[in-house]
Write a protein that holds these residues in place. Structure first.
Motif, short mmCIF file in Angstrom:
data_model
loop_
_atom_site.label_atom_id
_atom_site.label_comp_id
_atom_site.label_asym_id
_atom_site.label_seq_id
_atom_site.Cartn_x
_atom_site.Cartn_y
_atom_site.Cartn_z
N ALA A 43 0.84 -1.21 0.00
CA ALA A 43 0.00 0.00 0.00
C ALA A 43 0.87 1.25 0.00
O ALA A 43 0.59 2.22 0.70
CB ALA A 43 -0.95 0.00 1.19
N CYS A 62 -1.93 6.85 0.31
CA CYS A 62 -3.06 7.28 1.14
C CYS A 62 -2.98 6.65 2.53
O CYS A 62 -2.45 5.55 2.70
CB CYS A 62 -4.38 6.88 0.49
SG CYS A 62 -4.63 7.55 -1.17
N ARG A 65 -8.09 5.85 4.51
CA ARG A 65 -8.86 5.27 3.42
C ARG A 65 -8.11 5.54 2.12
O ARG A 65 -7.42 6.54 1.99
CB ARG A 65 -10.28 5.84 3.34
CG ARG A 65 -11.21 5.39 4.48
CD ARG A 65 -12.58 6.00 4.33
NE ARG A 65 -13.44 5.70 5.47
CZ ARG A 65 -14.35 4.73 5.49
NH1 ARG A 65 -14.52 3.97 4.43
NH2 ARG A 65 -15.09 4.54 6.56
N HIS A 66 -8.27 4.64 1.19
CA HIS A 66 -7.58 4.75 -0.09
C HIS A 66 -8.45 5.49 -1.09
O HIS A 66 -9.58 5.09 -1.36
CB HIS A 66 -7.24 3.36 -0.63
CG HIS A 66 -6.59 3.37 -1.97
ND1 HIS A 66 -5.26 3.66 -2.15
CD2 HIS A 66 -7.11 3.15 -3.21
CE1 HIS A 66 -4.97 3.60 -3.43
NE2 HIS A 66 -6.07 3.30 -4.10
N TYR A 72 -13.56 6.18 -2.27
CA TYR A 72 -12.66 5.73 -1.21
C TYR A 72 -12.88 4.25 -0.96
O TYR A 72 -14.01 3.73 -1.10
CB TYR A 72 -12.91 6.51 0.08
CG TYR A 72 -12.30 7.90 0.08
CD1 TYR A 72 -10.94 8.08 0.24
CD2 TYR A 72 -13.11 9.02 -0.09
CE1 TYR A 72 -10.39 9.35 0.24
CE2 TYR A 72 -12.56 10.29 -0.09
CZ TYR A 72 -11.19 10.45 0.08
OH TYR A 72 -10.65 11.70 0.07
N ARG A 74 -11.12 0.67 1.52
CA ARG A 74 -10.27 0.24 2.63
C ARG A 74 -8.99 -0.43 2.14
O ARG A 74 -8.04 -0.62 2.92
CB ARG A 74 -11.03 -0.73 3.52
CG ARG A 74 -12.17 -0.09 4.30
CD ARG A 74 -11.66 0.85 5.35
NE ARG A 74 -12.72 1.28 6.28
CZ ARG A 74 -12.54 2.12 7.28
NH1 ARG A 74 -11.34 2.67 7.47
NH2 ARG A 74 -13.52 2.46 8.08
N THR A 75 -8.95 -0.82 0.88
CA THR A 75 -7.77 -1.45 0.30
C THR A 75 -7.35 -0.69 -0.96
O THR A 75 -8.12 0.11 -1.51
CB THR A 75 -8.05 -2.92 -0.07
OG1 THR A 75 -9.12 -2.96 -1.03
CG2 THR A 75 -8.44 -3.73 1.17
N VAL A 76 -6.14 -0.94 -1.42
CA VAL A 76 -5.62 -0.25 -2.62
C VAL A 76 -6.20 -0.96 -3.84
O VAL A 76 -5.55 -1.79 -4.48
CB VAL A 76 -4.08 -0.26 -2.62
CG1 VAL A 76 -3.56 0.58 -3.80
CG2 VAL A 76 -3.54 0.32 -1.31
N VAL A 84 -5.14 -0.37 3.29
CA VAL A 84 -4.54 0.97 3.37
C VAL A 84 -3.88 1.15 4.73
O VAL A 84 -4.32 0.57 5.74
CB VAL A 84 -5.62 2.04 3.11
CG1 VAL A 84 -6.64 2.06 4.23
CG2 VAL A 84 -5.00 3.41 2.94
N LYS A 85 -2.81 1.90 4.78
CA LYS A 85 -2.12 2.15 6.04
C LYS A 85 -3.00 2.99 6.97
O LYS A 85 -3.77 3.84 6.50
CB LYS A 85 -0.79 2.87 5.78
CG LYS A 85 0.26 1.99 5.09
CD LYS A 85 1.55 2.77 4.88
CE LYS A 85 2.67 1.84 4.43
NZ LYS A 85 2.52 1.43 3.01
#
Length: 223
Positions: A43, A62, A65-66, A72, A74-76, A84-85
């Motif tokens: 990510a 990001c 949220r990505h 947007y 939760r994952t790339v 996402v971090k």
């Protein structure tokens, strides 16, 4: 070197404020170190592809949220698919401090400052510009919250073009953003078009050790 004529705080439009040198050298180094950690995979820093098949010249990572055009996740979802971090609490505090400093002084015909005390900043979009990167005029309109956007600059100086809420064309104001500068826009300017038509390579503070420009934008998702 000290400025012959120090740069002054400027209200560019109602609810849009530029504060030069808001981050001192130590805070710039701390934020840069954090950005370098965030840019590592998974990510990590990626090239953003638009629905039409084009690519953005500024690369992005990001937090919280990505962001992808135009939503947007939760994952790339348009990259390596990793979660996402997380968005750190200290970055949210920095965002609230920025809004208080920029919009919490003096009377205003719109209610912005109180929301800065309660709005949980939970998203960061971090864009890296090399010498050839640009950002076209756009609005930050994928959030469900109207809390102010906080923009922090590190590295090379750029031209930041801040426009109006109706069109990508004029009227707009060009603002020079240097390393450590803060720009906040909310209230009637929250959905103004803005972009970066030019970056000046080699203008970063030498002691920062950064070639290029980093822009850290903090937002409240409202999601």
């Amino acid at each position: 070197m000290d400025e012959l004529f120090p740069r002054a705080r400027t209200t560019v439009a109602p609810g849009a404020v530029h504060i030069p040198d808001w981050l001192d050298a130590h805070r710039q180094r701390e934020l840069l170190a954090a950005c370098r950690d965030w840019a590592r995979p998974p990510a990590g820093l990626r090239t953003v592809r638009t629905p039409g098949g084009g690519t953005m010249t500024a690369r992005q990572v990001c937090l919280g949220r990505h962001w992808y055009p135009y939503g947007y996740a939760r994952t790339v979802v348009d990259g390596d698919g990793a979660p996402v971090k997380p968005f750190p609490d200290w970055l949210g505090e920095l965002g609230r401090e920025a809004v208080r400093d920029a919009l919490g002084e003096g009377p205003a015909p719109y209610d912005i400052a109180p929301s800065a005390e309660t709005a949980p900043y939970d998203i960061a979009l971090i864009n890296f510009y090399d010498s050839d990167a640009r950002m076209g005029m756009h609005r930050d309109s994928d959030e469900k919250s109207d809390a102010p956007v906080v923009s922090l600059s590190l590295g090379d100086t750029c031209v930041f073009r801040f426009g109006n809420t109706e069109t990508r064309a004029r009227p707009y104001t060009d603002v020079e953003l240097r390393s450590g500068d803060l720009f906040v826009f909310g209230g009637p300017s929250r959905l103004a078009y803005h972009g970066v038509p030019k970056v000046y390579p080699g203008t970063a503070p030498p002691e920062l050790g950064l070639s290029g420009r980093l822009n850290i934008t903090l937002r409240v998702s409202g999601l």
